[in-house]
Scaffold this motif. Sequence first.
Motif, short mmCIF file in Angstrom:
data_model
loop_
_atom_site.label_atom_id
_atom_site.label_comp_id
_atom_site.label_asym_id
_atom_site.label_seq_id
_atom_site.Cartn_x
_atom_site.Cartn_y
_atom_site.Cartn_z
N PRO A 1 4.75 5.20 -4.78
CA PRO A 1 3.61 5.01 -3.87
C PRO A 1 2.32 4.79 -4.64
O PRO A 1 2.16 5.26 -5.76
CB PRO A 1 3.57 6.33 -3.09
CG PRO A 1 4.24 7.32 -3.97
CD PRO A 1 5.25 6.55 -4.79
N ILE A 2 1.41 4.08 -4.02
CA ILE A 2 0.08 3.92 -4.59
C ILE A 2 -0.74 5.08 -4.06
O ILE A 2 -0.99 5.18 -2.86
CB ILE A 2 -0.56 2.58 -4.20
CG1 ILE A 2 0.22 1.44 -4.85
CG2 ILE A 2 -2.02 2.54 -4.62
CD1 ILE A 2 -0.31 0.07 -4.56
N PRO A 3 -1.15 5.98 -4.94
CA PRO A 3 -1.95 7.10 -4.46
C PRO A 3 -3.37 6.64 -4.14
O PRO A 3 -3.87 5.69 -4.72
CB PRO A 3 -1.96 8.06 -5.66
CG PRO A 3 -1.80 7.17 -6.85
CD PRO A 3 -0.94 6.02 -6.39
N ASP B 1 0.30 8.29 0.61
CA ASP B 1 0.04 7.07 -0.14
C ASP B 1 -1.14 6.35 0.49
O ASP B 1 -1.69 6.81 1.49
CB ASP B 1 1.29 6.17 -0.23
CG ASP B 1 1.84 5.77 1.13
OD1 ASP B 1 1.05 5.59 2.09
OD2 ASP B 1 3.06 5.63 1.25
N LEU B 2 -1.52 5.23 -0.07
CA LEU B 2 -2.70 4.50 0.40
C LEU B 2 -2.55 3.99 1.83
O LEU B 2 -3.53 3.92 2.57
CB LEU B 2 -2.98 3.33 -0.57
CG LEU B 2 -4.24 2.53 -0.37
CD1 LEU B 2 -5.48 3.42 -0.40
CD2 LEU B 2 -4.35 1.46 -1.44
N LEU B 3 -1.34 3.68 2.25
CA LEU B 3 -1.14 3.18 3.61
C LEU B 3 -1.54 4.22 4.66
O LEU B 3 -2.04 3.87 5.73
CB LEU B 3 0.32 2.76 3.82
CG LEU B 3 0.63 2.06 5.14
CD1 LEU B 3 -0.18 0.77 5.29
CD2 LEU B 3 2.11 1.77 5.25
N LEU C 1 0.80 -1.22 0.00
CA LEU C 1 0.00 0.00 0.00
C LEU C 1 0.84 1.27 0.00
O LEU C 1 0.35 2.33 -0.35
CB LEU C 1 -0.94 0.01 1.20
CG LEU C 1 -1.83 -1.21 1.38
CD1 LEU C 1 -2.79 -0.99 2.53
CD2 LEU C 1 -2.58 -1.54 0.11
N SER C 2 2.08 1.15 0.42
CA SER C 2 2.97 2.31 0.42
C SER C 2 3.91 2.20 -0.77
O SER C 2 3.68 1.42 -1.67
CB SER C 2 3.77 2.36 1.72
OG SER C 2 4.72 1.31 1.74
N GLY C 3 4.94 2.96 -0.75
CA GLY C 3 5.89 2.92 -1.86
C GLY C 3 7.14 2.13 -1.54
O GLY C 3 8.14 2.26 -2.24
N ILE D 1 -13.39 3.63 -1.40
CA ILE D 1 -12.30 3.73 -2.37
C ILE D 1 -11.02 3.20 -1.72
O ILE D 1 -10.29 2.40 -2.31
CB ILE D 1 -12.12 5.18 -2.87
CG1 ILE D 1 -13.36 5.60 -3.66
CG2 ILE D 1 -10.85 5.30 -3.72
CD1 ILE D 1 -13.40 7.08 -3.99
N CYS D 2 -10.75 3.62 -0.49
CA CYS D 2 -9.53 3.21 0.21
C CYS D 2 -9.46 1.70 0.40
O CYS D 2 -8.49 1.05 0.02
CB CYS D 2 -9.42 3.90 1.57
SG CYS D 2 -9.26 5.68 1.51
N TYR D 3 -10.48 1.13 1.02
CA TYR D 3 -10.40 -0.31 1.28
C TYR D 3 -10.55 -1.12 0.00
O TYR D 3 -9.98 -2.20 -0.13
CB TYR D 3 -11.30 -0.78 2.41
CG TYR D 3 -12.78 -0.47 2.34
CD1 TYR D 3 -13.63 -1.18 1.52
CD2 TYR D 3 -13.32 0.51 3.16
CE1 TYR D 3 -15.00 -0.92 1.50
CE2 TYR D 3 -14.69 0.78 3.15
CZ TYR D 3 -15.51 0.07 2.31
OH TYR D 3 -16.87 0.31 2.30
N GLY D 4 -11.25 -0.58 -0.98
CA GLY D 4 -11.32 -1.25 -2.29
C GLY D 4 -9.95 -1.28 -2.96
O GLY D 4 -9.54 -2.31 -3.49
N GLN D 5 -9.25 -0.16 -2.92
CA GLN D 5 -7.90 -0.11 -3.50
C GLN D 5 -6.96 -1.07 -2.77
O GLN D 5 -6.13 -1.71 -3.41
CB GLN D 5 -7.33 1.31 -3.40
CG GLN D 5 -7.81 2.25 -4.46
CD GLN D 5 -7.01 3.53 -4.42
OE1 GLN D 5 -7.49 4.54 -3.93
NE2 GLN D 5 -5.79 3.48 -4.92
#
Length: 178
Positions: free
Chosen positions: A102-104, A116-118, A91-93, A140-144
Amino acid sequence: MKPFRQPLLLLFFLFLLLPAPSARALDADAQRNFERIAALSMEALTAEARESLEAKYPSEDWESYRFPKYVFTSESVETGYMIAVKEPGILSGVEAPGQQSPIPCYCFCDAMGHKDLLHCFLKKGKPGGKFDDHAAGCNICYGQAMLAFLWSELGATRQEILTGMEQRFGHLRQQVNP
């Protein structure tokens, strides 16, 4: 140089030119599975991510993480937080050396300081620290998180995951910035 060493030297240099395993693209079956996962409903995505988590961590003591009450509002939220504590690098970079992208998060929480997502799951994006309640209220967050986890389990590269996220959620940014 002796003649028999030249072919070995040539093979060595050819080997160096081959892409590293992490840079290889998904094969056709994995790509179809990647696309199938991208199209899952939240309910199906949750079921598949949960099943994969339980298979990967069969004897995990989830209670030891002391999740706050808001994590238990739905199975999707709970699964997202489980991924965050067990697979924070996805979830991070910082998943692996050389993979610093990073995963935005596509819900615009970068305005809250999320890098990032984390960060949506863990305060300051730090594993082992305090939880952030943002992801509990954001599909969106938990789906990603579930997508990133399942795609990673397929063997997708960081770039493939980033591209998949953009394809799935990029329209959200376009709606705000036409």
